[in-house]
Structures are given as C-alpha cells and as structure tokens.
Design a protein around this motif. Structure first.
Motif, PDB file in Angstrom:
ATOM      1  N   TYR A  40       0.838  -1.207   0.000  1.00  0.00           N
ATOM      2  CA  TYR A  40       0.000   0.000   0.000  1.00  0.00           C
ATOM      3  C   TYR A  40       0.873   1.258   0.000  1.00  0.00           C
ATOM      4  CZ  TYR A  40      -3.258   3.619   1.433  1.00  0.00           C
ATOM      5  OH  TYR A  40      -3.981   4.769   1.488  1.00  0.00           O
ATOM      6  N   SER A  44       0.448   4.151  -2.800  1.00  0.00           N
ATOM      7  CA  SER A  44      -0.392   5.253  -2.336  1.00  0.00           C
ATOM      8  C   SER A  44      -0.156   6.531  -3.129  1.00  0.00           C
ATOM      9  CB  SER A  44      -0.150   5.519  -0.848  1.00  0.00           C
ATOM     10  OG  SER A  44       1.204   5.870  -0.609  1.00  0.00           O
ATOM     11  N   TYR A  81      -9.430  -5.428   0.872  1.00  0.00           N
ATOM     12  CA  TYR A  81      -9.201  -4.851  -0.450  1.00  0.00           C
ATOM     13  C   TYR A  81     -10.494  -4.501  -1.175  1.00  0.00           C
ATOM     14  CZ  TYR A  81      -4.251  -6.000  -0.111  1.00  0.00           C
ATOM     15  OH  TYR A  81      -2.933  -6.042   0.267  1.00  0.00           O
ATOM     16  N   LEU A  85     -10.825  -0.700   1.557  1.00  0.00           N
ATOM     17  CA  LEU A  85     -10.111   0.241   0.702  1.00  0.00           C
ATOM     18  C   LEU A  85     -11.031   0.911  -0.302  1.00  0.00           C
ATOM     19  CD1 LEU A  85      -6.614  -1.292  -0.155  1.00  0.00           C
ATOM     20  CD2 LEU A  85      -7.178   0.599   1.361  1.00  0.00           C
TER      21      LEU A  85
END
Length: 280
Positions: A40, A44, A81, A85
């Motif tokens: 991540y 990001s 996920y 997210l």
C-alpha cells in the motif's frame, strides 16, 4: 490490584484455553500484513485520493448479523481490499491536501504494533507506570520544542505547576482547556457566576470551539469577525472592544480561542497581541 503472580497460579490453570490464533500463526500472518502495508505504501502515490462511493455503500456489503465464528484470514484479507479500501479516503497520499498533512511513516507503524502488543490502559501511574512516565517526558519535550516558558515544564517534579497530558483529539484538548479556564474563573465566585462567563473566538476558528462551549454549558459565546486586512486573523482591537463591552454588561470574560492556521482560511492569529489584551 486483582492480579496473580506466577508463584500463586497453578501452571495448568489455563491449559483449557487456547486462542484461535496461536503465536506461530500470528507470526506468519504478521509477515503477510507487513507485506500488505508495504504494498500500500508503494502504491499510495498513484491511487485515487477520493473514493467513488456513496453514503451507505458499506452496509449492503456486510452481513446483517455478526458472525458466530471467527472469519478465516483469507476472507478478512479479501474484505480489506474489496470493501474497506473501496471506501477509504487516502489521507497519506501526496495528492491529499485537505484538513491535516499526512503523518504516517514506517517507524510510526512499527511503534503502533509494539503499543498494541502491550495494550496498556494508562489511566493512572499504577495502571501503567511507563505510560505516565513517558507522557511526562514527551510533554516536556513538546513544551521545549514550542518555546514555551519553563512554567509549562514539569521535569518530573510533581510539585511544579507545569506539565501536561496528551488528549485524544484536538476537540477534546479545547474542551479540557475551557474546563480548566472555567474552574480558574470560578474560584471564589458564587455558583450563579457561571451564567456570566463569556468565551471568545473568531469566525475562522474550528468548530470544536463552539462544541466545547456547548458542552461547558456557556450562556455567552462571542464569535468575532476576523479581519480581511490581517488575512482573516482576529484583530486584537476587535477582541479588546468586545471584552470592554462585556465587562460593562457585568459579564466575566474567561476564555479566548486563538488559532494558528485555521481550517477554512489558514489564518494565523497574532497570539502575542491577543494575549496582551487578555492580560489587561
């Protein structure tokens, strides 16, 4: 304190209990989670900051009742996920420019893991000696970094007036400061004097100022117009005029909420000059 030492507990006392996730399985899962975190962190920078979801998106994706048994790890991994997210606003992205700057780092995440395994509740020195001790040192460090006078520093001496404690949120910190100011203002005053207390803040101040005033039950809150001439900072002359007006009306000024970098306009109040007005 309600605990038993190893010399007072039978070795087999807990033989009948086994956590669903043993230490070695936790070790394995921990490596997987670290890999997820690193992946991540590496992506990001390119992820879209604002999620494409509408209010209420999550409820239909989750069971209507809590599970009766633990979920297997691969289900939790998938949920992270596909569901979590999916609705995450990516605060740590370099493309995020709202509210507060990103404050994540690898070392801070590792520190959170160590904190989690200790999982202490530091509501007193006895409940967690190191929590109290470390907090006192860190607050002294912060006071020195901010250039505050020595009276704000404890140096571990409980007889000194300085020192402080870390609050959970900025809103909570404002409330605690207002409660402390109210207690000081009410010293030697009759109970009904609380109805005369008045707090001041600019129209650029964070809403936590208004919320704190509501929780404190204040009857008089002055929201003062910020000065365009001073880049939307609170003009000390405006504060002085409001204080004089309230004193003439028999009210008791007791609190000023100064700001440094307001959420709405990034205004910085002239704190030194405002403090001079308060002292007068």
């Amino acid at each position: 304190m309600g605990s038993l030492g190893p010399d007072r507990m039978e070795p087999s006392a807990l033989d009948d209990y086994e956590h669903p996730v043993g230490v070695e399985q936790f070790r394995k899962l921990g490596y997987e989670v670290i890999d997820m975190i690193c992946d991540y962190m590496n992506t990001s920078k390119t992820v879209k900051v604002v999620p494409d979801v509408e209010p209420g998106y999550l409820r239909p994706l989750l069971p209507k009742t809590p599970p009766q048994q633990p979920e297997p790890w691969h289900n939790i991994n998938s949920d992270f996920y596909t569901k979590i997210l999916k609705g995450a606003l990516h605060w740590q992205s370099p493309n995020f420019f709202a509210w507060f700057a990103g404050n994540r780092s690898g070392p801070s995440i590792l520190a959170e893991m160590l904190i989690a395994v200790l999982n202490m509740i530091g509501f007193s020195w006895q409940s967690s000696p190191v929590s109290t001790e470390l907090e006192m040192v860190m607050m002294d460090w912060l006071a020195k970094l901010c250039g505050l006078p020595d009276k704000f520093i404890s140096n571990g001496d409980s007889s000194r007036p300085g020192g402080g404690c870390i609050q959970s949120t900025s809103s909570e910190a404002v409330l605690v400061a207002m409660l402390a100011a109210r207690a000081r203002a009410m010293e030697g005053q009759p109970a009904e004097a609380a109805l005369k207390l008045v707090a001041y803040g600019s129209d650029q101040a964070h809403m936590c100022f208004k919320k704190a005033a509501m929780v404190c039950g204040l009857q008089h809150v002055r929201i003062l117009r910020a000065s365009e001439r001073l880049d939307y900072a609170l003009d000390p002359l405006t504060l002085a005029a409001a204080v004089q007006e309230d004193l003439a009306a028999g009210l008791i000024p007791f609190y000023l909420c100064g700001t440094i970098g307001t959420t709405s306009s990034c205004a910085v109040d002239p704190l030194r000059n405002l403090a001079h007005v308060c002292k007068q």
